[in-house]
Each structure stands twice: as structure tokens, then as C-alpha cells.
Motif scaffolding. Structure first.
Motif, PDB file in Angstrom:
ATOM      1  N   VAL A   1     -11.691 -42.073  33.584  1.00 37.75           N
ATOM      2  CA  VAL A   1     -12.555 -42.939  32.861  1.00 37.75           C
ATOM      3  C   VAL A   1     -12.351 -42.814  31.527  1.00 37.75           C
ATOM      4  CG1 VAL A   1     -14.886 -43.801  32.314  1.00 37.75           C
ATOM      5  CG2 VAL A   1     -14.037 -43.527  34.784  1.00 37.75           C
ATOM      6  N   TYR A   2     -12.643 -41.425  31.172  1.00 36.40           N
ATOM      7  CA  TYR A   2     -12.699 -40.995  29.529  1.00 36.40           C
ATOM      8  C   TYR A   2     -11.294 -41.168  28.969  1.00 36.40           C
ATOM      9  CZ  TYR A   2     -17.348 -40.151  29.985  1.00 36.40           C
ATOM     10  OH  TYR A   2     -18.797 -40.037  30.076  1.00 36.40           O
ATOM     11  N   ALA A   3     -10.251 -41.105  29.935  1.00 35.29           N
ATOM     12  CA  ALA A   3      -8.912 -41.328  29.335  1.00 35.29           C
ATOM     13  C   ALA A   3      -8.835 -42.772  28.800  1.00 35.29           C
ATOM     14  CB  ALA A   3      -7.914 -40.991  30.392  1.00 35.29           C
ATOM     15  N   MET A   4      -9.492 -43.786  29.621  1.00 37.95           N
ATOM     16  CA  MET A   4      -9.550 -45.077  29.022  1.00 37.95           C
ATOM     17  C   MET A   4     -10.392 -45.369  27.935  1.00 37.95           C
ATOM     18  SD  MET A   4     -10.668 -48.533  31.209  1.00 37.95           S
ATOM     19  CE  MET A   4     -10.794 -50.187  30.663  1.00 37.95           C
ATOM     20  N   LEU A   5     -11.493 -44.472  27.764  1.00 36.24           N
ATOM     21  CA  LEU A   5     -12.392 -44.617  26.572  1.00 36.24           C
ATOM     22  C   LEU A   5     -11.464 -43.959  25.420  1.00 36.24           C
ATOM     23  CD1 LEU A   5     -14.366 -45.233  28.726  1.00 36.24           C
ATOM     24  CD2 LEU A   5     -16.109 -43.715  27.675  1.00 36.24           C
TER      25      LEU A   5
ATOM     26  N   GLU B   1      -7.755 -33.172  25.158  1.00 35.70           N
ATOM     27  CA  GLU B   1      -8.255 -32.089  25.754  1.00 35.70           C
ATOM     28  C   GLU B   1      -9.861 -31.883  24.769  1.00 35.70           C
ATOM     29  OE1 GLU B   1      -7.887 -27.451  26.900  1.00 35.70           O
ATOM     30  OE2 GLU B   1      -6.156 -28.585  25.765  1.00 35.70           O
ATOM     31  N   ASN B   2      -9.344 -32.043  23.393  1.00 38.83           N
ATOM     32  CA  ASN B   2     -10.506 -31.729  22.333  1.00 38.83           C
ATOM     33  C   ASN B   2     -11.529 -32.947  22.548  1.00 38.83           C
ATOM     34  OD1 ASN B   2      -9.108 -29.381  21.193  1.00 38.83           O
ATOM     35  ND2 ASN B   2      -8.183 -30.756  19.551  1.00 38.83           N
TER      36      ASN B   2
ATOM     37  N   LEU C   1     -18.631 -28.065  26.954  1.00 39.03           N
ATOM     38  CA  LEU C   1     -17.619 -28.012  28.148  1.00 39.03           C
ATOM     39  C   LEU C   1     -16.401 -27.266  27.501  1.00 39.03           C
ATOM     40  CD1 LEU C   1     -17.456 -31.778  28.837  1.00 39.03           C
ATOM     41  CD2 LEU C   1     -18.594 -29.938  29.838  1.00 39.03           C
ATOM     42  N   TRP C   2     -16.619 -26.454  26.498  1.00 36.61           N
ATOM     43  CA  TRP C   2     -15.453 -25.629  25.992  1.00 36.61           C
ATOM     44  C   TRP C   2     -15.251 -24.290  26.925  1.00 36.61           C
ATOM     45  CZ3 TRP C   2     -11.763 -27.068  22.545  1.00 36.61           C
ATOM     46  CH2 TRP C   2     -12.086 -28.011  21.813  1.00 36.61           C
TER      47      TRP C   2
END
Length: 863
Positions: free
Chosen positions: A104-108, A350-351, A393-394
Motif C-alpha cells: 500500500v505504501y509503495a503505491m502511496l 526505505e527512508n 520505525l527506524w
């Protein structure tokens, strides 16, 4: 269209709408977006609002996304037939799937990256609306209908494109639903080859290669490693059966066995497959199943301590953490080599993930849910315990933050970019600066995208990704690209995934030295039914067995195979012959009748002996030339006959040795002239004998005047001259030439004097035969003349032998191979010469040397 709207308002389930759309398409009806929108807003607005499990954002152009964020209890495919009674769900009560959350967040991330790109969709803000399919077909169906029906609150703009279809079955269903509306569907995980059918699924696209390419890649990998004898465990579905068909279809791979497993009976099927693997002779096992099926199979193999097999993995389980992280399966799973969805690096992703925080995205309920489960606190709410705000999340390591191998994530990323480039092509106007113009009558507006037009542009899309990769669709598919992976054992005993190569189209790149095999050594495991045939042999299939099972048969003479595993032996060119090992063609040795071999020595000795004997007779006749025996019947012809016989013996020596241009010409001329001279002497002698006896009759005394010594010599010269003329014409027009006889099969090629003109050679032999026949006929007439010593009898016997020898010569000459043709001709020359010498001169020498008392004129003249 009013009755169609009425049906929409009456049928409230997703399956009912699916059936209605399909029936409408089959009847040729065009369902307008406004009808779907009206019906859905009136029936499903409230529940679908609550079922949104992902973020959404408004903008100029909205694209939809469907992901399996949560999981409902599994249902069988047959449950879908009961969907008319299914009530729309409100939420998915089970765990959040972290990998799908990353998708999902790859799409975002891709949408935000595109919006920052001034060259792509300039002046247009791309946005998204995401739904949770809950890993069930009804959930995905309802999500798709909500997306194409418009916003659930305002019943406004529908999405012109959907990114979804987490399985092939879901992809089929969604494509069938969206096809009547011409809404494109871009799948990131549906790999079934059936979806490549553009007639059935004209609106389907995908950023994952078809399973056809995967099966071909595995087959090429097996061939590359010389694995021709394998076993197969496949899912009892089209996915597994298609893999077997592609694996064996002209690939050169044979299957010892095929075991099909079903998910409903996996325990029993896995036990049966494990027993078959344990008893098989194949060292390599192909597994084309879902990872849960493989896990059960490996558990059965662990029970039986089967650890010496090399497994080939399909992409369905080649990267499965569920098996990789299971220490109990490491002994069996170690060394697995498989095909995986290609991985890539998304710069900055990743960042982006690790920088996510609910405080930065206050409206993102999905991120809040993940935050609560990950940190055990409630961000931005009054529900206890509240988050401190320092959570990050780091330091988190899980499937969501793991970007080491972005496979399906990269497929989602590509799908967004493909949609963006298609929109850019659609919204760009010709003969302008290619900026979208909302008020132009010739250009599409971002606020009124026609899905059918977008579908056409998506078919033609071609661009270069931010990673520098060329991307385009072939129909609805993309070119085949895979990773080759290997499961390697770490010092701690666990397994890790290592990249060992790539598949790019039809090219396979494998770093074989980096592979850790199941045997633990660097040697590639051997899995063949029959060992490869060494050079010098060919493969001969065994009757009733697969083509990979064969015997090795040595190549025949004149044939070679210079590589391992040859299916056929190649015949050497005519100038070459196979060596003893049948591995190479070597030049054929030039063969001819030489003085150094046994046959040549024997014939030479026979010829020289003939010359010696003839010379001895000549000396005897010369010594006793005044005796009646020698003087009788013209001694000059006797000496000339002995000379001609000596030439006959000597000419046979010309046939022995390496043929040359001059030797080929001289040998036939010497042979023809010598024998004509010999036969001419015998013919004249016979005529003289007949004339002498005829002249003794009354009134015939003048007959001998025509057969005096001068006439005899002249007759011999005349007969011989005719042969000389024939030979001169023959040798001038078409002489014999040295030539290799390539027709004879063997390691040697015969160098011989080839008769360029058969007519010339036939005339030479024919003239000799003519004189011989005349001579034989005349001597036969004179055989009973009343002399005590009648030379005609001797000539008769000699001519009978002469004719018999040369009559036998013709068939023997024609049928003899190679250098034996020359040997036959020499034998005929020597045999006929010895016959003449012995039959004519042996009796005379016997009387001259051993019975001198009979060497008187009186005894010779009496009866």
C-alpha cells in the motif's frame, strides 16, 4: 436503460452485480458509469464507507488500489456460488498483513514521487483510493465495484483504473467485472497464463510475468545444469499442470514421476509424494506448489530423513520466510534453487517507510492501526495507553520495514508508473507543449477520464523507470524477468536467501560458483536416467522408455561424434574417414599397389621370373638356332614372339607403384601393343603352317610365295601398327589420368588410373580379342595336320588358355575394389603370358635339351 437501473436497485449483492454486468456484456449492452454509480450510491454507501481499510486522497485523477490488508477465515471456491445471499461486510476482524501494508505504501510513495515529477503529468495531481479485499473474492469484488461506482460519500468521480488482483482467480473475477466498463486492471501478483488471452480479458494488465515464462525459465535452468531426469510435485490445479506441460514440452527434460497435491487433502498427498521421492532415482525434484503445501511435504521428508535431493522451486515458495525460518526443515530445504519474482531497489523507499508517523498523517487510519499493533499505544486518541510521540520505525525490523528484496512491492510501484504514463499520454495534447488542457475539445480532461481511451493508451505505454529499466506491455504482459535464488545454510544452522543469477527474456545468467548445493559440495548434483554418451558413440532410445533413457551405440565406420551426448553420428566427407575412436575425421590414406606390400612383391617376382624364363628360352633357341626344331616354321617369328612375351612380362611392372600422369598413359599403351605383337606372331605362325601344308597339294605350290619371311614380318608389323594407331589416338584424345577412387568405403582411398574414355580402352581390348579369336579359329583348323610335331596344336592350347584368361578378366576387373583392379589386370597379363610361353616353348625346349635325338628333320616330318 430504466429497467437496467431498476435491476441495480433491486440486486444489492456483489455477485448479483457481477452477474448483471456479465449478462449485459453478452447481450451487447453498454452499462453507463452513471447507472452503476447511482445504483451503488443508493444501496452500498454506508457499509462501503466503513469497509475502507486503507488511505485515500482526492486529486485531479484518482486511481484505485485493492490489497489484502486483513484476512478473513478461508472459504472454498464453492462459497462464492452463494453470494446472492451475502451481506456486505463492515470490517476484517483478523491480523494486519505487513507485506500487503508495504505494498500500500509503495503505491502511496509512487504517487507522491510522480506528483513531485514536473515532467510526468505536469499540472495534474494524481491521487488514490485504496480498499481492503480481505483475501476473499467477495471482498475484492465489492471493493472493485465501490471504486468504479465513485466515492461512497459524495457519489462523485469514479476511478478510471484499478491496481489489484492479488491472485489469478481474483484477477479473472475483477477483469470480468471491469471489462464491460472498459476499466483497466493492473495486477501485481496474478501470473496465470490464461490471463494473457486478450479476447477474454482485454482490460487486464500485469507487472508480473506470466507463469509460462516461469516454467520455461525452470526448464532452461534444468537443461543448463544437465538435469534431464527429474521428479515433480505439483499443485492439482491449472498452475501445476501447466508447469508440467511446459517443463516437458520440447525442453529435453524427462519426468520420472508426477505427484499432484491438493490443499484439501495435503496431509495424505504430502505423505504419498514423500514416499515416491524416497523411492525415486531422480536426484532433482521440481515443486510447483503453494508454500503451505511445500512445508507439509518437507515435514514428511524430514520424518523419512530424505536429505539427498536437490529441489527446484517455483516463485510461489522460493522466497517463503515460513519455510526459510523453520529450523526443523533446514536439512531438507538446504540448497534449494528456485525462480523468484525479480527484485529491485526503489530509491528513497526505505527512508519513506521508516519516516512514517501518525502525527505526519493524521487522517491515515491504517497507519494508526499498524502503530497500535506495533507499539501497543494509541496515537492521537484519548484511548489508553496514549503514545508518547517518540515512537519510531527506524529501529523496527519486520516485514513492513524490510526493503532488502523488493519483489511484489516493486511490481506495485511499476503498476503506478504504468498508470501515470498512460494518463500522461492520454492527457497530453498534440501540437502543443504537451501540457494537459482541461478546456480543450480535442484533449481529455483530468476530471472526465474515459476508461476506454485510457485502456488504449495503456496498451501502447512505454517508458523508462526511475531505476533505468525499460518498461512496456506485450499485450497485457511484460517481458519475462526473474531472479534465481539459492537457500544456503548459515554457520548458525539457519537458511538464508542468496541471489545467484537472473533470467532476462530468453537469456539465463547463473553464477554457478555461488551456489550451495543440497549435497554440501561445489559439484552440481547429477540427475540423469542414463549417463551421457561419450564421443565416438550416439544415443539410441530404449523402446517404451522416455527419451532421456538410452543406450550408447558406437558410431559406424566413416561416422563420428565429437561431443558428449550426441544423438546422431555425422558422416565424414568423402576425402576423410573416421579414426579408430570414431571421434574425428582424418584424411584417408592414399592406397595403391606398391612394390613394398606382399601382393606387389608377389606379382613383381612372377613378372621378373617370366622375364628370366623367357630370356632363358631365348638363349636356348639362339644357341640351337640351326637345329630343325628351331628352324621349323620361321625362327624369326619365334624370336620375335619371345621378345613380345618378354615385353608382356615387363609391362606388368608398369602397373605397380604410385600412378602418375605418364605411367597411366604408358602402361595401357605398353600392354596393348605388347599383346598385339605377341598375338600377331602367333597368327602369322598359324597362317604359315596352314599355307605350308596346303602348298603340298597338287597345284598349290605357288601359295607359299605369298607367305615368305618378308610377308610374315610385314604382316606382324601391319597388325601391330593398327594397335599403335588406336593407342596414339586414345592417348591424344582422352588419356587415362591418376585419380582417387572415393567410392570405395574405408580408411584408404585408392589412387588409380581412371579411364577417361572407356571407348579407347574397349578398342584396345577388342582388337586384341579379335586377333586372338582369328588365331584360335585358324589353329583349330590346323590341329590335325599330319606332322610328327605340329606347332598348330601348341598354338591351339596356348590360345585356349589366353582366351579363357581374358574372358574371366572382364567380370573380375569390373567387380574388384580399389587397388585389386590393378592386381587383376596384372594377373591376367602374367597368366596369359605364362600360358603362351609354356604351351608353345616348353615342348620345344624339352626336345632340344632333353631329347636331342628327336631334334631331326626326319622325325619331325614323319607322321
Amino acid at each position: 436503460m430504466s429497467w437496467f437501473s431498476w435491476l441495480f436497485t433491486r440486486w444489492s449483492s456483489p455477485a448479483s452485480l457481477l452477474l448483471l454486468l456479465v449478462v449485459g456484456r453478452e447481450l451487447g449492452l453498454r452499462v453507463g458509469l452513471e447507472v452503476v454509480q447511482t445504483a451503488m450510491c443508493s444501496r452500498w454507501s454506508a457499509p462501503m464507507e466503513q469497509s475502507i481499510q486503507g488511505p485515500s486522497q482526492n486529486g485531479d485523477v484518482v486511481i484505485g488500489g485493492i490489497f489484502n490488508l486483513n484476512y478473513l477465515p478461508s472459504v472454498t471456491d464453492q462459497d462464492f456460488t452463494k453470494l446472492p445471499h451475502y451481506k456486505p461486510y463492515i470490517f476484517c476482524p483478523f491480523r494486519l498483513e505487513l507485506k500487503s501494508l508495504r505494498y500500500v505504501y509503495a503505491m502511496l510513495f509512487a504517487v507522491e514521487e510522480i506528483n513531485r515529477n514536473t515532467a510526468l503529468l505536469p499540472g495534474v495531481r494524481l491521487s488514490y483510493r485504496i480498499f481492503d479485499g480481505c483475501a476473499r473474492h467477495p471482498g475484492a469484488t465489492q471493493a472493485a465495484l465501490s471504486l468504479v461506482g465513485g466515492d461512497s460519500l459524495t457519489c462523485g468521480q469514479p476511478v478510471p483504473l484499478v491496481i489489484g488482483g492479488s491472485s489469478s482467480v481474483t484477477g479473472k473475477i475483477l477483469s470480468t467485472i471491469l471489462a464491460p466498463l472498459s476499466v483497466p486492471l493492473i495486477s501485481y501478483l496474478a501470473s496465470c497464463a490464461c490471463l494473457s488471452d486478450r479476447r477474454k480479458f482485454p482490460n487486464f494488465f500485469r507487472t508480473i510475468p506470466s507463469d509460462v515464462y516461469q516454467a520455461r525459465a525452470i526448464a532452461r535452468l534444468a537443461i543448463r545444469l544437465n538435469w534431464t531426469w527429474v521428479g515433480a510435485v505439483v499443485a492439482n490445479t491449472n498452475y501445476g499442470h501447466m508447469a508440467i506441460q511446459r517443463e516437458t514440452e520440447g525442453a529435453g527434460v524427462c519426468l520420472e514421476f508426477t505427484e499432484a497435491v491438493s490443499r484439501e487433502t495435503i496431509v495424505r498427498d504430502a505423505r504419498r509424494a514423500a514416499i515416491t521421492i524416497q523411492a525415486s532415482t531422480a536426484r532433482v525434484i521440481l515443486i510447483f506448489c503453494w508454500y503451505t503445501d511445500v512445508r507439509q511435504l518437507f515435514l514428511e521428508l524430514v520424518k523419512r530423513n530424505v536429505t539427498d535431493r536437490q529441489f527446484l522451486a517455483s516463485e510461489a515458495w522460493s522466497t517463503s520466510d515460513d519455510i526459510l525460518q523453520n529450523i526443523a526443515l533446514s536439512k531438507v530445504a538446504s540448497g534449494v534453487v528456485g525462480v523468484a519474482i525479480r527484485s529491485s531497489v526503489i530509491t528513497g523507499f526505505e527512508n519513506y517507510l521508516r519516516s512514517l508517523h501518525p502525527s505526519h498523517r493524521p487522517g491515515d487510519e491504517l497507519l494508526k492501526e499498524f502503530w497500535e499493533k506495533e507499539f501497543g499505544c494509541s496515537p492521537g486518541t484519548s484511548r489508553p495507553p496514549p503514545c508518547s510521540g517518540t515512537e519510531s520505525l527506524w529501529g523496527v525490523q519486520n516485514h513492513f520495514t524490510d526493503t532488502s528484496h523488493l519483489r511484489v512491492t516493486y511490481n506495485v510501484y511499476l503498476a503506478v508508473y504504468a498508470a501515470a504514463h498512460a494518463l500522461h499520454s492520454l492527457l497530453s495534447c498534440p501540437n502543443t507543449d504537451r501540457r494537459p488542457a482541461a478546456n480543450s475539445s480535442t484533449c481529455s480532461s483530468p476530471h472526465s477520464i474515459n476508461p476506454a481511451e485510457l485502456l488504449q493508451h495503456l496498451n501502447k505505454v512505454s517508458f523508462t523507470t526511475p531505476q533505468g529499466e525499460k518498461f512496456y506491455f506485450q499485450g497485457g504482459d511484460i517481458p519475462a524477468k526473474y531472479d534465481l535464488v539459492n537457500w544456503q545454510t548459515t554457520p548458525e544452522g539457519s537458511l538464508k536467501l542468496v541471489l545467484i543469477g537472473r533470467v532476462d527474456g530468453f537469456e539465463l545468467h547463473l553464477n554457478q560458483s555461488a551456489v550451495q548445493w543440497s549435497t554440501g559440495s561445489n559439484q552440481v548434483p547429477v540427475s540423469v536416467c542414463s549417463e551421457s554418451c561419450p564421443p565416438g558413440t550416439r544415443m539410441a532410445s530404449r523402446k517404451g522408455e522416455p527419451v532421456c533413457c538410452f543406450d550408447c551405440v558406437p558410431c559406424g565406420e566413416g561416422e563420428i561424434s565429437n561431443k558428449t551426448g550426441s544423438r546422431h553420428c555425422e558422416r565424414c566427407p568423402s576425402e576423410f574417414w573416421s579414426n579408430d575412436e570414431r571421434t574425428a575425421c582424418v584424411p584417408r590414406q592414399v592406397d595403391f599397389l606398391s612394390f613394398n606390400e606382399t601382393l606387389g612383391i608377389t606379382l613383381t617376382v612372377a613378372a621378373v621370373s617370366g622375364v628370366v624364363v623367357t630370356s632363358a628360352v631365348f638363349v636356348v633357341f639362339l644357341r640351337y638356332r640351326h637345329t630343325p626344331m628351331v628352324r621349323a616354321n620361321n625362327s624369326e617369328l619365334s624370336f620375335l614372339l619371345l621378345l613380345s612375351l618378354k615385353l608382356c612380362f615387363l609391362c606388368s611392372l608398369v602397373f605397380i607403384g604410385r600412378p602418375s600422369l605418364w605411367s597411366c598413359r604408358f602402361q595401357q599403351a605398353a600392354f596393348g601393343i605388347s599383346f598385339v605383337l605377341c598375338v600377331s606372331c602367333l597368327l602369322v605362325k598359324t597362317i604359315v603352317v596352314l599355307a605350308a601344308f596346303r602348298s603340298s597339294r597338287p597345284g598349290a605350290g605357288a601359295l607359299m610365295k605369298w607367305f615368305g619371311p618378308g610377308q610374315q614380318r610385314g604382316s606382324v608389323c601391319l597388325f601391330t601398327s593398327i594397335q599403335i594407331i588406336i593407342c596414339v589416338i586414345w592417348l591424344c584424345v582422352s588419356p587415362p589420368v591418376p585419380q582417387c577412387d572415393l567410392g570405395f568405403q574405408g580408411s584408404k582411398v585408392t589412387l588409380e588410373c581412371a579411364m577417361a574414355s572407356v571407348v579407347g580402352f574397349s578398342l584396345v581390348l577388342g582388337y586384341i580379342g579379335l586377333l586372338s579369336c582369328i588365331c584360335l579359329f585358324l589353329t583349330f583348323l590346323a590341329r590335325k595336320l599330319p606332322d610328327n610335331f605340329n606347332e598348330a596344336k601348341l598354338i591351339t592350347f596356348s590360345m585356349l588358355i589366353f582366351c579363357a584368361v581374358w574372358m574371366a578378366f572382364v567380370p573380375a576387373y569390373i567387380s574388384s575394389p580399389g587397388k585389386y583392379v590393378v592386381a587383376v589386370e596384372i594377373f591376367a597379363i602374367l597368366a596369359s603370358s605364362y600360358g603362351l610361353l609354356l604351351c608353345i616353348f616348353a615342348p620345344k625346349c624339352f626336345i632340344i635339351l632333353l631329347r636331342p635325338e628327336r631334334n631331326t628333320k626326319k622325325l619331325m616330318m614323319t607322321r
